[in-house]
Write an enzyme that holds these catalytic residues in place. Structure first.
Site, PDB file in Angstrom:
ATOM      1  N   HIS A 189     -49.805 -55.721  26.995  1.00  0.00           N
ATOM      2  CA  HIS A 189     -48.783 -55.359  26.006  1.00  0.00           C
ATOM      3  C   HIS A 189     -49.241 -54.237  25.065  1.00  0.00           C
ATOM      4  CE1 HIS A 189     -46.536 -58.515  27.709  1.00  0.00           C
ATOM      5  NE2 HIS A 189     -47.030 -59.532  27.026  1.00  0.00           N
TER       6      HIS A 189
ATOM      7  N   HIS B 171     -39.905 -59.236  23.961  1.00  0.00           N
ATOM      8  CA  HIS B 171     -40.615 -60.432  24.422  1.00  0.00           C
ATOM      9  C   HIS B 171     -40.043 -61.717  23.819  1.00  0.00           C
ATOM     10  CE1 HIS B 171     -43.912 -62.893  25.817  1.00  0.00           C
ATOM     11  NE2 HIS B 171     -44.536 -61.849  26.330  1.00  0.00           N
TER      12      HIS B 171
ATOM     13  N   GLU C 232     -38.493 -60.651  30.437  1.00  0.00           N
ATOM     14  CA  GLU C 232     -38.920 -59.357  29.886  1.00  0.00           C
ATOM     15  C   GLU C 232     -38.567 -58.273  30.895  1.00  0.00           C
ATOM     16  OE1 GLU C 232     -43.238 -60.031  29.045  1.00  0.00           O
ATOM     17  OE2 GLU C 232     -42.585 -62.095  29.226  1.00  0.00           O
TER      18      GLU C 232
HETATM   19  C1  BGC Z   1     -47.452 -62.323  29.977  1.00  0.00           C
HETATM   20  C2  BGC Z   1     -48.166 -63.651  29.816  1.00  0.00           C
HETATM   21  C3  BGC Z   1     -48.629 -63.770  28.407  1.00  0.00           C
HETATM   22  C4  BGC Z   1     -47.428 -63.636  27.502  1.00  0.00           C
HETATM   23  C5  BGC Z   1     -47.804 -63.663  26.038  1.00  0.00           C
HETATM   24  C6  BGC Z   1     -46.275 -62.331  29.082  1.00  0.00           C
HETATM   25  O1  BGC Z   1     -45.595 -61.115  29.211  1.00  0.00           O
HETATM   26  O2  BGC Z   1     -47.097 -62.054  31.299  1.00  0.00           O
HETATM   27  O3  BGC Z   1     -49.249 -63.749  30.695  1.00  0.00           O
HETATM   28  O4  BGC Z   1     -49.298 -64.988  28.180  1.00  0.00           O
HETATM   29  O5  BGC Z   1     -46.761 -62.440  27.761  1.00  0.00           O
HETATM   30  O6  BGC Z   1     -48.728 -62.701  25.767  1.00  0.00           O
END
Ligand code: BGC
Length: 346
Positions: free
Chosen positions: A107, A177, A314
Site C-alpha cells: 500500500h 480500502h 479494493e
Molecule cells: C491486503 C492484506 C492486508 C490488508 C490490510 C489488503 O489489501 O491484501 O494482505 O492485510 O490489505 O493491510
C-alpha cells in the site's frame, strides 16, 4: 442533498482533520475524514428502515493513526504489493519502501493513507480531496498531484473518482480500502453475506502474497463466486491459496474491458436485508476478508473487531503489475492523467 463540514480531530502535529458528511434525499449518508481521505461511514437503512453504518472502522483519530487495517483509506501511490519493493520505469530501476516484513512494499508504505488531505465541497453532494506527493516520497518517482472526489447520488451510489498526474514517468495504482459489513460490525462477521464476483479468473500468489504470474480460472475452485455464494462457504477449504492467507486475500480479474465502468461485485446480507453493488473501470479487485483482524482493536461503538468482521473489495490494477509484463500495465508518462471511477451502490 447536503454536505456539511465539521471539526473531527487534531493530528499529533496539530494539523486539523475535518469530517465531511454527504447526505442524499433518501437520508443515506457518507462520512469522509481528511486524514487518509478516509471513507469513515456509510449509513443506510436495513429491511426495517433502521439506519446502520456499514463501514467497519473507528471513532477516534488515535485508532485511525495506529491501526494497520487501512480501513476506509485511500491507498497510493501503489495499492497492494510490489515484490521486493522494486520495479522499473523504462530503464530506471526504483527501490521503494519495504514496509511489509522488510520485504515487500504494501500500500505504498501508507503515504497517501497517512496524509491529511486538503478538501473542499464542490457540489451539494460531493467533496473533493487533494494531495501532493513529493518526488521520491517512499521512493516513488514523480511529484504527483492526486484528486479524489466522493459523490453520493439519489440513486444511492457512492461514486469515487480518482485522478492523478505526475511530472515524471511513474506507476500509479489507487484504491479505497473500506471494510464493509452490511449487518454493521456489531452484528458479527460477514461469513453469511452472499457474494457474487463478476470475475472468471484470479491471480494466485506466493507465500508473500505476490502473484506468481498465473491467471487461473476460478471454475471448480473455492474462488468461484460467479454465482452468488456465502463468503464463508468455502473459506476454510483445503486450498493452499486460502490456507496461506487465512481466507480470501486475492486479486480477481474483473470480466469485461478495463477502462469501462462495469459490474465488479454484488453482496447481499439476508439478515439485515442490505445489499451492496460495486462497479469499476479498473482491471482487478482484491477480495480481502479481514483475515488478519484479530480482536486487538476496538472499532466504533465499542465493538471489538475480530476476524472476518468486514470484507474489502479494493478495485485496482493487479498486485505487482510492474513486474508482471502480462498484466494490464499502470505506468503513466509525465503529464499523462491517471483516471478511474469506482461506485459503491447500496
Ligand atoms: C491486503 C492484506 C492486508 C490488508 C490490510 C489488503 O489489501 O491484501 O494482505 O492485510 O490489505 O493491510
Amino acid at each position: 442533498m447536503s454536505v456539511t463540514k465539521t471539526h473531527y480531530a487534531f493530528m499529533p502535529d496539530g494539523t486539523e482533520v475535518h469530517l465531511f458528511t454527504i447526505t442524499n434525499n433518501n437520508e443515506i449518508s457518507a462520512g469522509i475524514i481528511t486524514k487518509g481521505a478516509t471513507l469513515n461511514s456509510f449509513t443506510c437503512p436495513d429491511k426495517n428502515g433502521v439506519m446502520g453504518d456499514i463501514i467497519m472502522g473507528f471513532d477516534s483519530i488515535d485508532n485511525h493513526i495506529t491501526s494497520g487495517t487501512y480501513t476506509g483509506q485511500v491507498i497510493g501511490q501503489y495499492a497492494n504489493r510490489l515484490c521486493g519493493g522494486r520495479f522499473k520505469v523504462g530503464d530506471t530501476e526504483y527501490q521503494v519502501t519495504q514496509n511489509e516484513k522488510g520485504k515487500t512494499c504494501l500500500h505504498g508504505g501508507a503515504e497517501y493513507s497517512s496524509a491529511v488531505w486538503k478538501a473542499i465541497i464542490i457540489d451539494d453532494n460531493a467533496v473533493e480531496l487533494t494531495y501532493h506527493s513529493p518526488d521520491g516520497k517512499e521512493g516513488f518517482p514523480g511529484n504527483v498531484d492526486v484528486t479524489v472526489v466522493y459523490r453520493l447520488t439519489d440513486r444511492n451510489e457512492l461514486e469515487i473518482n480518482y485522478k492523478a498526474v505526475s511530472d515524471k514517468d511513474t506507476i500509479i495504482n489507487l484504491t479505497n480500502h473500506a471494510y464493509f459489513n452490511l449487518g454493521t460490525p456489531a452484528a458479527g462477521d460477514v461469513l453469511d453475506h452472499e457474494l457474487q464476483l463478476f470475475c472468471d479468473y484470479f491471480t494466485p500468489t506466493d507465500a508473500d502474497s505476490i502473484p506468481t504470474g498465473e491467471i487461473r480460472s476460478v471454475k471448480g475452485t473455492a474462488f468461484d463466486f460467479t454465482e452468488a455464494k456465502k463468503i464463508g462457504r468455502d473459506i476454510a477449504a483445503d486450498d493452499e491459496q486460502l490456507i496461506m492467507c487465512r481466507g480470501y486475500d486475492h486479486n480477481f480479474c474483473v470480466n469485461g474491458e478495463a477502462g469501462k465502468l462495469r459490474p465488479v461485485a454484488k453482496v447481499t446480507d439476508e439478515k439485515s436485508g442490505r445489499k451492496l453493488e460495486v462497479m469499476s473501470d479498473l482491471p482487478g479487485v482484491q477480495l480481502y476478508t479481514g483475515n488478519f483482524i484479530d480482536g486487538s482493536e476496538t472499532g466504533k461503538d465499542g465493538v471489538v473487531l475480530k476476524q472476518h468482521y468486514g470484507f474489502c473489495l479494493e478495485t485496482q490494477y493487479y498486485p505487482d503489475t510492474p513486474n508482471q509484463p502480462s498484466f494490464p500495465q499502470c505506468t503513466f508518462k509525465a503529464g499523462e492523467v491517471f483516471k478511474s471511477t469506482t461506485i459503491f451502490k447500496v
